[in-house]
Design a protein around this motif. Structure first.
Motif, PDB file in Angstrom:
ATOM      1  N   GLY A  20      48.519  40.586  43.631  1.00 48.12           N
ATOM      2  CA  GLY A  20      47.338  40.173  42.888  1.00 48.12           C
ATOM      3  C   GLY A  20      47.660  39.487  41.572  1.00 48.12           C
ATOM      4  O   GLY A  20      46.983  38.535  41.173  1.00 48.12           O
ATOM      5  N   LEU A  21      48.692  39.969  40.891  1.00 43.62           N
ATOM      6  CA  LEU A  21      49.095  39.311  39.650  1.00 43.62           C
ATOM      7  C   LEU A  21      49.496  37.861  39.941  1.00 43.62           C
ATOM      8  O   LEU A  21      49.093  36.939  39.227  1.00 43.62           O
ATOM      9  N   ASP A  47      38.889  37.955  38.377  1.00 46.95           N
ATOM     10  CA  ASP A  47      39.911  38.939  38.742  1.00 46.95           C
ATOM     11  C   ASP A  47      39.219  39.900  39.703  1.00 46.95           C
ATOM     12  O   ASP A  47      38.501  40.817  39.286  1.00 46.95           O
ATOM     13  N   GLN A  51      39.793  44.606  42.067  1.00 40.99           N
ATOM     14  CA  GLN A  51      39.208  45.939  42.287  1.00 40.99           C
ATOM     15  C   GLN A  51      37.881  45.915  43.029  1.00 40.99           C
ATOM     16  O   GLN A  51      37.309  46.979  43.277  1.00 40.99           O
ATOM     17  N   SER A  62      43.747  41.352  45.081  1.00 36.42           N
ATOM     18  CA  SER A  62      44.939  42.191  45.248  1.00 36.42           C
ATOM     19  C   SER A  62      44.790  43.097  46.461  1.00 36.42           C
ATOM     20  O   SER A  62      43.731  43.692  46.666  1.00 36.42           O
ATOM     21  N   LYS A 104      44.298  49.681  46.363  1.00 33.83           N
ATOM     22  CA  LYS A 104      43.040  48.953  46.201  1.00 33.83           C
ATOM     23  C   LYS A 104      42.127  49.204  47.409  1.00 33.83           C
ATOM     24  O   LYS A 104      42.581  49.740  48.428  1.00 33.83           O
TER      25      LYS A 104
HETATM   26  C1  LIG Z   1      45.719  45.718  40.639  1.00 37.78           C
HETATM   27  C2  LIG Z   1      45.209  44.748  39.649  1.00 37.78           C
HETATM   28  C3  LIG Z   1      45.820  43.510  39.438  1.00 37.78           C
HETATM   29  C4  LIG Z   1      47.154  43.136  40.002  1.00 37.78           C
HETATM   30  O1  LIG Z   1      47.267  43.254  41.375  1.00 37.78           O
HETATM   31  P1  LIG Z   1      48.725  43.559  42.009  1.00 37.78           P
HETATM   32  O2  LIG Z   1      48.510  43.280  43.464  1.00 37.78           O
HETATM   33  O3  LIG Z   1      49.029  44.980  41.729  1.00 37.78           O
HETATM   34  O4  LIG Z   1      49.680  42.613  41.386  1.00 37.78           O
HETATM   35  C5  LIG Z   1      45.211  42.619  38.585  1.00 37.78           C
HETATM   36  N1  LIG Z   1      44.070  42.924  37.947  1.00 37.78           N
HETATM   37  C6  LIG Z   1      43.458  44.116  38.103  1.00 37.78           C
HETATM   38  C7  LIG Z   1      42.182  44.382  37.387  1.00 37.78           C
HETATM   39  C8  LIG Z   1      44.012  45.074  38.949  1.00 37.78           C
HETATM   40  O5  LIG Z   1      43.400  46.246  39.096  1.00 37.78           O
END
Ligand SMILES: *Cc1c(COP(=O)(O)O)cnc(C)c1O
Length: 371
Positions: free
Chosen positions: A59-60, A160, A163, A189, A194
Protein backbone atom coordinates in the motif's frame (compact mmCIF):
# COMPACT_ATOMS: atom_id res chain seq x y z
CA UNK A 1 -7.71 -15.20 25.03
CA UNK A 2 -9.63 -12.95 22.64
CA UNK A 3 -7.19 -11.80 20.00
CA UNK A 4 -7.33 -8.31 18.56
CA UNK A 5 -7.46 -9.84 15.08
CA UNK A 6 -7.29 -13.58 14.64
CA UNK A 7 -5.80 -13.94 11.14
CA UNK A 8 -5.30 -17.66 11.49
CA UNK A 9 -9.00 -18.15 12.18
CA UNK A 10 -10.09 -15.66 9.52
CA UNK A 11 -8.11 -17.36 6.76
CA UNK A 12 -8.91 -20.88 8.01
CA UNK A 13 -12.44 -20.39 6.69
CA UNK A 14 -11.05 -20.32 3.14
CA UNK A 15 -8.22 -22.73 3.74
CA UNK A 16 -9.16 -25.24 1.03
CA UNK A 17 -9.62 -22.56 -1.63
CA UNK A 18 -6.40 -20.77 -0.66
CA UNK A 19 -4.39 -23.99 -0.83
CA UNK A 20 -5.90 -24.77 -4.21
CA UNK A 21 -5.01 -21.26 -5.45
CA UNK A 22 -1.41 -21.65 -4.26
CA UNK A 23 -1.14 -25.11 -5.83
CA UNK A 24 -2.28 -23.77 -9.20
CA UNK A 25 0.38 -21.05 -9.17
CA UNK A 26 3.09 -23.54 -8.17
CA UNK A 27 2.02 -26.00 -10.84
CA UNK A 28 1.88 -23.34 -13.54
CA UNK A 29 5.36 -22.10 -12.64
CA UNK A 30 4.71 -18.44 -13.55
CA UNK A 31 5.26 -16.11 -10.60
CA UNK A 32 5.19 -12.47 -11.74
CA UNK A 33 3.32 -10.33 -14.30
CA UNK A 34 1.03 -13.17 -15.26
CA UNK A 35 -2.59 -14.20 -15.59
CA UNK A 36 -3.40 -14.27 -11.86
CA UNK A 37 -2.44 -10.62 -11.42
CA UNK A 38 -4.31 -9.62 -14.57
CA UNK A 39 -7.41 -11.45 -13.36
CA UNK A 40 -7.29 -9.88 -9.92
CA UNK A 41 -6.81 -6.41 -11.42
CA UNK A 42 -9.99 -6.88 -13.45
CA UNK A 43 -11.89 -8.19 -10.42
CA UNK A 44 -10.75 -5.24 -8.34
CA UNK A 45 -11.90 -2.83 -11.07
CA UNK A 46 -15.29 -4.54 -11.09
CA UNK A 47 -15.44 -4.34 -7.30
CA UNK A 48 -14.41 -0.70 -6.82
CA UNK A 49 -15.82 0.61 -10.08
CA UNK A 50 -12.43 2.08 -10.99
CA UNK A 51 -11.42 2.02 -14.67
CA UNK A 52 -7.86 0.83 -13.92
CA UNK A 53 -6.22 -1.24 -11.23
CA UNK A 54 -2.44 -1.53 -11.25
CA UNK A 55 -1.25 -4.14 -8.77
CA UNK A 56 1.94 -3.42 -6.85
CA UNK A 57 3.99 -4.63 -3.91
CA UNK A 58 2.21 -2.90 -1.00
CA UNK A 59 0.00 0.00 0.00
CA UNK A 60 2.82 2.42 0.72
CA UNK A 61 4.21 1.79 -2.77
CA UNK A 62 0.77 2.38 -4.29
CA UNK A 63 0.75 5.90 -2.81
CA UNK A 64 4.42 6.50 -3.68
CA UNK A 65 3.85 5.39 -7.26
CA UNK A 66 0.89 7.73 -7.76
CA UNK A 67 2.87 10.77 -6.60
CA UNK A 68 5.91 9.69 -8.58
CA UNK A 69 3.77 9.41 -11.72
CA UNK A 70 2.42 12.93 -11.16
CA UNK A 71 6.02 14.14 -10.87
CA UNK A 72 7.08 12.32 -14.04
CA UNK A 73 4.16 13.88 -15.91
CA UNK A 74 5.29 17.36 -14.82
CA UNK A 75 2.12 18.00 -12.80
CA UNK A 76 4.14 18.07 -9.55
CA UNK A 77 7.72 18.87 -8.68
CA UNK A 78 9.96 18.71 -5.62
CA UNK A 79 8.77 20.90 -2.72
CA UNK A 80 5.18 21.10 -3.97
CA UNK A 81 2.66 20.76 -1.18
CA UNK A 82 0.27 17.91 -0.46
CA UNK A 83 -2.49 18.46 2.10
CA UNK A 84 -2.84 15.46 4.37
CA UNK A 85 -4.42 14.67 7.75
CA UNK A 86 -2.07 14.98 10.74
CA UNK A 87 -3.98 12.05 12.24
CA UNK A 88 -2.97 9.14 10.04
CA UNK A 89 -0.72 6.14 9.84
CA UNK A 90 2.83 7.21 8.99
CA UNK A 91 2.78 5.50 5.58
CA UNK A 92 0.56 8.26 4.16
CA UNK A 93 3.21 10.83 5.06
CA UNK A 94 6.15 8.65 4.00
CA UNK A 95 4.72 8.41 0.47
CA UNK A 96 4.85 12.21 0.23
CA UNK A 97 8.29 12.84 1.71
CA UNK A 98 9.81 9.92 -0.21
CA UNK A 99 8.96 11.89 -3.37
CA UNK A 100 10.53 15.09 -1.95
CA UNK A 101 7.10 16.67 -1.71
CA UNK A 102 5.96 18.61 1.34
CA UNK A 103 3.17 17.28 3.56
CA UNK A 104 0.92 20.03 4.90
CA UNK A 105 -0.66 18.57 8.01
CA UNK A 106 -4.26 19.39 8.85
CA UNK A 107 -6.07 18.52 12.07
CA UNK A 108 -8.84 15.91 12.12
CA UNK A 109 -12.44 16.38 13.16
CA UNK A 110 -12.70 15.03 16.72
CA UNK A 111 -16.02 13.36 15.88
CA UNK A 112 -14.85 11.40 12.82
CA UNK A 113 -11.04 11.28 13.43
CA UNK A 114 -10.76 12.03 9.71
CA UNK A 115 -9.34 15.11 7.98
CA UNK A 116 -11.36 18.19 8.97
CA UNK A 117 -12.52 19.25 5.52
CA UNK A 118 -13.51 22.72 6.78
CA UNK A 119 -9.80 23.46 7.43
CA UNK A 120 -8.51 22.44 4.02
CA UNK A 121 -9.12 25.61 2.01
CA UNK A 122 -7.20 27.86 4.42
CA UNK A 123 -3.95 25.95 3.87
CA UNK A 124 -4.07 25.93 0.06
CA UNK A 125 -1.16 27.89 -1.47
CA UNK A 126 0.21 28.34 -4.99
CA UNK A 127 2.38 25.26 -4.34
CA UNK A 128 -0.48 22.94 -3.35
CA UNK A 129 -0.93 20.17 -5.90
CA UNK A 130 -3.03 17.52 -4.18
CA UNK A 131 -5.06 16.52 -1.16
CA UNK A 132 -4.62 13.07 0.30
CA UNK A 133 -7.64 12.10 2.38
CA UNK A 134 -7.36 8.96 4.49
CA UNK A 135 -10.49 6.90 5.14
CA UNK A 136 -9.21 6.17 8.63
CA UNK A 137 -10.42 3.10 10.54
CA UNK A 138 -12.59 2.26 7.50
CA UNK A 139 -14.74 5.37 7.68
CA UNK A 140 -15.12 7.38 4.52
CA UNK A 141 -13.65 10.91 4.34
CA UNK A 142 -15.46 12.63 1.50
CA UNK A 143 -18.01 15.37 0.78
CA UNK A 144 -19.32 17.57 -2.02
CA UNK A 145 -17.58 20.52 -0.32
CA UNK A 146 -14.30 18.62 -0.43
CA UNK A 147 -14.63 17.89 -4.17
CA UNK A 148 -15.52 21.54 -4.78
CA UNK A 149 -12.35 22.79 -3.04
CA UNK A 150 -10.20 20.45 -5.12
CA UNK A 151 -11.90 21.59 -8.33
CA UNK A 152 -11.65 25.30 -7.42
CA UNK A 153 -7.86 25.11 -6.98
CA UNK A 154 -7.12 22.43 -9.60
CA UNK A 155 -5.89 19.93 -7.00
CA UNK A 156 -5.71 16.18 -7.46
CA UNK A 157 -7.37 14.04 -4.83
CA UNK A 158 -5.35 10.94 -3.96
CA UNK A 159 -7.27 8.64 -1.61
CA UNK A 160 -5.40 6.62 0.96
CA UNK A 161 -7.78 3.68 0.76
CA UNK A 162 -5.65 1.28 2.79
CA UNK A 163 -8.28 0.87 5.52
CA UNK A 164 -11.61 1.30 3.75
CA UNK A 165 -11.89 -1.06 0.79
CA UNK A 166 -15.60 -1.68 0.24
CA UNK A 167 -16.93 1.54 1.84
CA UNK A 168 -19.36 3.70 -0.14
CA UNK A 169 -19.82 7.43 -0.51
CA UNK A 170 -23.49 8.31 -0.98
CA UNK A 171 -24.16 11.32 -3.21
CA UNK A 172 -27.09 13.69 -2.69
CA UNK A 173 -28.84 12.31 -5.78
CA UNK A 174 -29.00 8.86 -4.18
CA UNK A 175 -26.20 7.27 -6.21
CA UNK A 176 -23.16 5.82 -4.51
CA UNK A 177 -19.54 5.06 -5.32
CA UNK A 178 -16.91 3.01 -3.60
CA UNK A 179 -13.72 4.32 -2.07
CA UNK A 180 -10.80 3.84 -4.43
CA UNK A 181 -12.98 5.30 -7.19
CA UNK A 182 -13.84 8.69 -5.69
CA UNK A 183 -10.75 10.77 -6.36
CA UNK A 184 -8.22 11.02 -9.18
CA UNK A 185 -6.31 8.02 -7.88
CA UNK A 186 -6.16 5.81 -4.80
CA UNK A 187 -3.62 3.70 -2.97
CA UNK A 188 -5.03 0.38 -1.72
CA UNK A 189 -3.31 -1.97 0.73
CA UNK A 190 -3.73 -5.72 0.99
CA UNK A 191 -1.51 -6.07 4.06
CA UNK A 192 -2.69 -9.24 5.85
CA UNK A 193 -4.42 -7.29 8.63
CA UNK A 194 -6.43 -5.05 6.30
CA UNK A 195 -10.07 -5.83 5.46
CA UNK A 196 -8.98 -7.40 2.16
CA UNK A 197 -5.78 -9.06 3.31
CA UNK A 198 -3.33 -11.09 1.25
CA UNK A 199 -1.05 -13.70 2.83
CA UNK A 200 1.89 -11.34 2.65
CA UNK A 201 2.43 -7.84 1.28
CA UNK A 202 0.62 -6.42 -1.71
CA UNK A 203 -1.22 -3.33 -2.85
CA UNK A 204 -2.76 -1.60 -5.84
CA UNK A 205 -3.31 1.75 -7.46
CA UNK A 206 -6.82 2.43 -8.72
CA UNK A 207 -7.56 5.33 -11.07
CA UNK A 208 -9.69 6.46 -13.97
CA UNK A 209 -6.79 8.37 -15.50
CA UNK A 210 -5.36 6.57 -18.57
CA UNK A 211 -1.95 8.20 -18.58
CA UNK A 212 -1.53 7.91 -14.81
CA UNK A 213 -2.33 4.19 -14.93
CA UNK A 214 0.15 3.70 -17.74
CA UNK A 215 2.90 5.61 -15.94
CA UNK A 216 2.33 3.81 -12.62
CA UNK A 217 2.49 0.44 -14.37
CA UNK A 218 5.80 1.30 -15.97
CA UNK A 219 7.38 2.92 -12.89
CA UNK A 220 6.48 -0.15 -10.79
CA UNK A 221 8.30 -2.32 -13.33
CA UNK A 222 11.76 -0.66 -13.47
CA UNK A 223 10.28 2.25 -15.41
CA UNK A 224 9.70 0.04 -18.39
CA UNK A 225 6.60 -0.41 -20.60
CA UNK A 226 8.47 -2.74 -22.85
CA UNK A 227 11.14 -5.19 -21.80
CA UNK A 228 14.63 -3.62 -21.75
CA UNK A 229 13.28 -0.22 -22.80
CA UNK A 230 13.20 2.26 -19.91
CA UNK A 231 11.24 5.48 -20.04
CA UNK A 232 11.52 6.21 -16.29
CA UNK A 233 14.08 5.63 -13.55
CA UNK A 234 11.65 3.21 -11.98
CA UNK A 235 11.54 0.76 -9.15
CA UNK A 236 10.53 -2.83 -8.65
CA UNK A 237 7.12 -2.92 -6.99
CA UNK A 238 5.02 -5.78 -8.30
CA UNK A 239 2.37 -8.07 -6.89
CA UNK A 240 3.26 -11.75 -6.82
CA UNK A 241 1.04 -14.12 -8.79
CA UNK A 242 0.50 -16.16 -5.63
CA UNK A 243 -0.79 -13.12 -3.72
CA UNK A 244 -3.10 -12.24 -6.60
CA UNK A 245 -4.47 -15.78 -6.55
CA UNK A 246 -5.12 -15.50 -2.78
CA UNK A 247 -6.74 -12.10 -3.22
CA UNK A 248 -9.13 -13.40 -5.90
CA UNK A 249 -10.34 -15.93 -3.34
CA UNK A 250 -10.66 -13.41 -0.54
CA UNK A 251 -12.30 -10.65 -2.59
CA UNK A 252 -15.37 -12.90 -3.03
CA UNK A 253 -15.94 -12.81 0.73
CA UNK A 254 -15.07 -9.19 1.42
CA UNK A 255 -18.63 -7.84 1.45
CA UNK A 256 -19.76 -10.61 3.80
CA UNK A 257 -16.81 -9.97 6.10
CA UNK A 258 -17.42 -6.22 6.10
CA UNK A 259 -21.05 -6.93 7.02
CA UNK A 260 -19.91 -9.07 9.98
CA UNK A 261 -17.62 -6.22 11.06
CA UNK A 262 -20.60 -3.83 10.92
CA UNK A 263 -22.66 -6.18 13.07
CA UNK A 264 -19.87 -6.37 15.66
CA UNK A 265 -19.54 -2.58 15.64
CA UNK A 266 -23.30 -2.19 16.02
CA UNK A 267 -23.26 -4.55 19.00
CA UNK A 268 -20.41 -2.63 20.63
CA UNK A 269 -22.17 0.69 20.01
CA UNK A 270 -25.44 -0.53 21.41
CA UNK A 271 -24.12 -2.33 24.46
CA UNK A 272 -20.97 -0.63 25.70
CA UNK A 273 -22.17 1.60 28.49
CA UNK A 274 -19.43 3.17 30.54
CA UNK A 275 -19.18 6.86 31.33
CA UNK A 276 -15.42 6.77 31.02
CA UNK A 277 -15.55 5.62 27.42
CA UNK A 278 -16.34 7.59 24.28
CA UNK A 279 -17.67 5.45 21.45
CA UNK A 280 -16.87 6.27 17.82
CA UNK A 281 -19.48 8.40 16.07
CA UNK A 282 -21.04 6.72 13.03
CA UNK A 283 -21.70 8.10 9.55
CA UNK A 284 -25.22 8.64 8.26
CA UNK A 285 -25.07 5.53 6.06
CA UNK A 286 -23.84 2.31 7.67
CA UNK A 287 -22.19 1.29 4.40
CA UNK A 288 -19.96 4.38 4.49
CA UNK A 289 -17.92 2.52 7.08
CA UNK A 290 -16.23 -0.88 6.81
CA UNK A 291 -15.19 -0.93 10.49
CA UNK A 292 -11.54 -1.77 9.86
CA UNK A 293 -10.85 -0.66 13.42
CA UNK A 294 -13.25 0.00 16.26
CA UNK A 295 -11.44 2.56 18.38
CA UNK A 296 -12.92 3.84 21.63
CA UNK A 297 -11.51 6.82 23.47
CA UNK A 298 -10.84 7.33 27.16
CA UNK A 299 -8.67 9.53 29.36
CA UNK A 300 -7.56 6.32 31.09
CA UNK A 301 -6.47 4.51 27.96
CA UNK A 302 -3.44 2.70 29.37
CA UNK A 303 -5.39 1.56 32.43
CA UNK A 304 -8.20 0.27 30.23
CA UNK A 305 -5.76 -1.62 28.03
CA UNK A 306 -4.14 -3.25 31.05
CA UNK A 307 -7.52 -4.14 32.54
CA UNK A 308 -8.65 -5.77 29.30
CA UNK A 309 -5.38 -7.67 29.03
CA UNK A 310 -5.84 -8.98 32.57
CA UNK A 311 -9.17 -10.32 31.36
CA UNK A 312 -7.59 -12.01 28.31
CA UNK A 313 -8.71 -9.40 25.81
CA UNK A 314 -6.05 -8.14 23.43
CA UNK A 315 -6.27 -4.54 22.20
CA UNK A 316 -3.98 -2.34 20.11
CA UNK A 317 -3.35 1.39 19.83
CA UNK A 318 -3.78 2.96 16.38
CA UNK A 319 -1.58 4.87 16.74
CA UNK A 320 0.55 5.67 19.79
CA UNK A 321 2.77 8.40 18.25
CA UNK A 322 1.53 10.88 15.62
CA UNK A 323 3.72 11.38 12.52
CA UNK A 324 4.74 14.92 13.58
CA UNK A 325 6.17 13.52 16.85
CA UNK A 326 8.23 10.79 15.19
CA UNK A 327 12.01 10.89 15.32
CA UNK A 328 12.19 10.62 11.51
CA UNK A 329 10.35 13.96 11.24
CA UNK A 330 12.41 15.84 13.84
CA UNK A 331 11.74 19.14 12.04
CA UNK A 332 8.04 18.90 13.07
CA UNK A 333 8.49 17.63 16.61
CA UNK A 334 7.74 21.06 18.08
CA UNK A 335 4.60 21.64 16.02
CA UNK A 336 1.34 21.39 17.88
CA UNK A 337 -1.71 19.51 16.61
CA UNK A 338 -3.76 19.23 19.81
CA UNK A 339 -6.67 17.20 18.41
CA UNK A 340 -4.33 14.73 16.71
CA UNK A 341 -2.32 14.41 19.92
CA UNK A 342 -5.45 13.94 22.02
CA UNK A 343 -6.62 11.13 19.73
CA UNK A 344 -3.23 9.44 19.88
CA UNK A 345 -3.29 9.67 23.69
CA UNK A 346 -6.83 8.36 24.10
CA UNK A 347 -7.70 5.77 21.46
CA UNK A 348 -7.80 2.04 21.97
CA UNK A 349 -8.83 -0.44 19.27
CA UNK A 350 -11.09 -3.22 20.51
CA UNK A 351 -10.98 -6.72 19.03
CA UNK A 352 -12.52 -6.62 15.56
CA UNK A 353 -12.42 -9.45 13.07
CA UNK A 354 -14.86 -11.37 10.91
CA UNK A 355 -13.91 -14.54 12.79
CA UNK A 356 -15.03 -13.31 16.23
CA UNK A 357 -17.78 -15.31 17.89
CA UNK A 358 -20.86 -13.77 19.50
CA UNK A 359 -19.64 -14.97 22.90
CA UNK A 360 -16.34 -13.15 22.38
CA UNK A 361 -18.04 -9.89 21.40
CA UNK A 362 -20.33 -10.19 24.41
CA UNK A 363 -17.40 -10.80 26.71
CA UNK A 364 -15.57 -7.68 25.46
CA UNK A 365 -18.68 -5.63 26.21
CA UNK A 366 -19.20 -7.19 29.64
CA UNK A 367 -15.62 -6.58 30.72
CA UNK A 368 -15.54 -3.00 29.40
CA UNK A 369 -18.76 -2.19 31.19
CA UNK A 370 -17.18 -3.12 34.51
CA UNK A 371 -14.08 -0.97 33.97
C1 LIG B 1 -1.63 -0.01 5.98
C2 LIG B 1 -1.64 1.42 5.59
C3 LIG B 1 -0.81 1.92 4.58
C4 LIG B 1 0.31 1.14 3.97
O1 LIG B 1 -0.05 -0.08 3.43
P1 LIG B 1 1.06 -1.26 3.38
O2 LIG B 1 0.43 -2.26 2.46
O3 LIG B 1 1.22 -1.77 4.76
O4 LIG B 1 2.30 -0.68 2.82
C5 LIG B 1 -0.96 3.23 4.20
N1 LIG B 1 -1.87 4.03 4.79
C6 LIG B 1 -2.67 3.60 5.78
C7 LIG B 1 -3.67 4.53 6.37
C8 LIG B 1 -2.58 2.28 6.23
O5 LIG B 1 -3.38 1.86 7.20
Amino acid sequence: MIKFLDLQKTNARYSAELKQAAAEVIDRGWFLLGERVKTFEQQFCDYTGAKYTVACANGLDALRLILRAYIESGFMQANDEIIVPANTYIATILAITDNHLKPVLVEPDIQTYNLDISQVEQVVTSKTKAIMPVHLYGRICWSAEFEAIARKYGLKIVEDNAQAIGAYHFYDDGTRKRTGNLGDAAGNSFYPGKNLGALGDSGAVTTGDDSLAEAVRAIANYGSHQKYVNKYQGLNSRMDEIQAAFLSVKLKYLDDENEIRRKIAAFYLENIKNEKIILPQQPEHAESHVQHLFAVRTKERDKLQTYLAQNDIQTLIHYPIPPHKQECYAEWNRLSFPITEQIHNEVLSLPMSPAMTEAEVEKVVRIINTF
